[in-house]
Design an enzyme around this catalytic site. Structure first.
Site, PDB file in Angstrom:
ATOM      1  N   SER A 145       0.829  -1.194   0.000  1.00 44.10           N
ATOM      2  CA  SER A 145       0.000   0.000   0.000  1.00 44.10           C
ATOM      3  C   SER A 145       0.873   1.257   0.000  1.00 44.10           C
ATOM      4  CB  SER A 145      -0.944  -0.036   1.192  1.00 44.10           C
ATOM      5  OG  SER A 145      -1.955   0.920   1.064  1.00 44.10           O
ATOM      6  N   LYS A 197     -18.861  19.453   1.885  1.00 47.80           N
ATOM      7  CA  LYS A 197     -17.942  19.641   3.007  1.00 47.80           C
ATOM      8  C   LYS A 197     -17.931  18.402   3.879  1.00 47.80           C
ATOM      9  CE  LYS A 197     -15.107  21.715   5.744  1.00 47.80           C
ATOM     10  NZ  LYS A 197     -13.710  21.911   5.308  1.00 47.80           N
TER      11      LYS A 197
END
Length: 326
Positions: A145, A197
């Site tokens: 990763s 948001k």
């Protein structure tokens, strides 16, 4: 160190690995073969060193590069890639002192973590290449990763046969307490400016639109990850390996995720045959309590009490919405 504030001073330790290895070899020879054999060995090695120095001088007169210096750095990554704090200092020091063509070996161990943390760590390694230094990453256990995001930057990726490599994917997970709060007559209110948001939340009610937007953000992060890997390993079939899966060293070699199978110890010993190799290690200067061993004793006691709980709590408490390379 250069970029740390005075309240958090950092010291840099440099170790000449050639000298350290030579001393160990001589200690073992004296213990097993006696002082006479050691004396004869030193005489032979001195003669070889003199010949090598003469050969090197001839090469320099011909303006050819016979050898370069090699520097070894260590990066052991946690979920937040906090080791980048010291890595950036070591890299800044090397860029200002090493010569173009010198090699930097990074012994890398990490299973990944937060996108922005490992993005910064990978960017630090890019600085080495931009400065004209050769970069080799050695993986003995795992570079998955975010760890692989760092490793793929290297000119040469070396991994042990059973090292875990790959896992080019993104994951984000969080609990939702909305139903529990509702059952206990607790209202949760959130105020935002901007349509996106906030999308999915821990305490609010998540709808299909929220989840779709959040999934879109994950996909965008995954695309950036794949593009980054493809930039530094253009011969790699990214579409084939960017499934979130990981592979052991031998299979990773077949997939072109790495360049060779070898332990970091073996690789460094090879480089020591013709080059001067130095290991750099920076650390926070110890406090008085640490020098007396009090801090270490307290930390050991705490570690025994909690048995080093996994990073799951940290992921939930402070990073519940942050994307994690996985």
């Amino acid at each position: 160190m250069l970029f740390h504030p005075p309240k958090n001073p950092v010291e840099l330790k440099v170790r000449h690995l050639n000298d350290a290895q030579k001393q160990r070899r001589e200690d073992l020879m004296e213990a097993t073969q006696g002082k006479a054999a050691l004396k004869a060995f030193k005489k032979t090695m001195a003669k070889k060193a003199k010949q090598a120095l003469k050969a090197k001088s001839k090469q320099q007169k011909k303006n050819t590069d016979n050898s370069s210096q090699v520097f070894v750095l260590d990066f052991e990554g946690d979920i937040k890639a906090t080791a980048v704090k010291h890595l950036r200092e070591e890299i800044s020091t090397l860029i200002s002192t090493a010569n173009k063509g010198d090699e930097v070996i990074v012994r890398l161990e990490s299973g990944g973590g937060l996108v922005h943390g490992y993005g910064l760590a990978a960017a630090q390694l890019v600085r080495l290449k931009d400065a004209g230094l050769k970069l080799t990453v050695c993986v003995d256990k795992v570079a998955a990763s975010g760890g692989y995001m760092m490793a793929c930057v290297a000119d040469n990726v070396v991994a042990a046969p059973f090292a875990i490599i790959g896992s080019i994917g993104v994951v984000s997970q969080l609990p939702n307490f909305h139903k529990w709060l509702k059952n206990h007559d607790v209202d949760y209110e959130m105020f935002t400016a901007g349509d996106y948001k906030r999308t999915v939340t821990v305490f609010g009610e998540n709808d299909a639109e929220d989840r779709a937007k959040y999934q879109e953000e994950l996909e965008q992060t995954h695309e950036l990850f794949k593009h980054f890997v493809n930039t530094y390993r253009p011969t790699l079939d990214v579409a084939k390996v960017a499934t979130g899966e990981h592979w052991y060293g031998e299979d990773a070699l077949k997939l072109n995720l790495i360049d060779s199978l070898q332990t970091s110890d073996s690789y460094i010993l090879e480089r020591m045959e013709d080059n001067e190799v130095y290991a750099l290690h920076s650390r926070q200067k110890p406090t008085l309590a640490e020098k007396l061993g009090l801090a270490q004793a307290a930390e050991a006691t705490l570690n025994m009490a909690v048995d080093k709980l996994p990073d799951a709590l940290a992921r939930f408490e402070s990073n519940s919405r942050l994307n994690i390379l996985k």
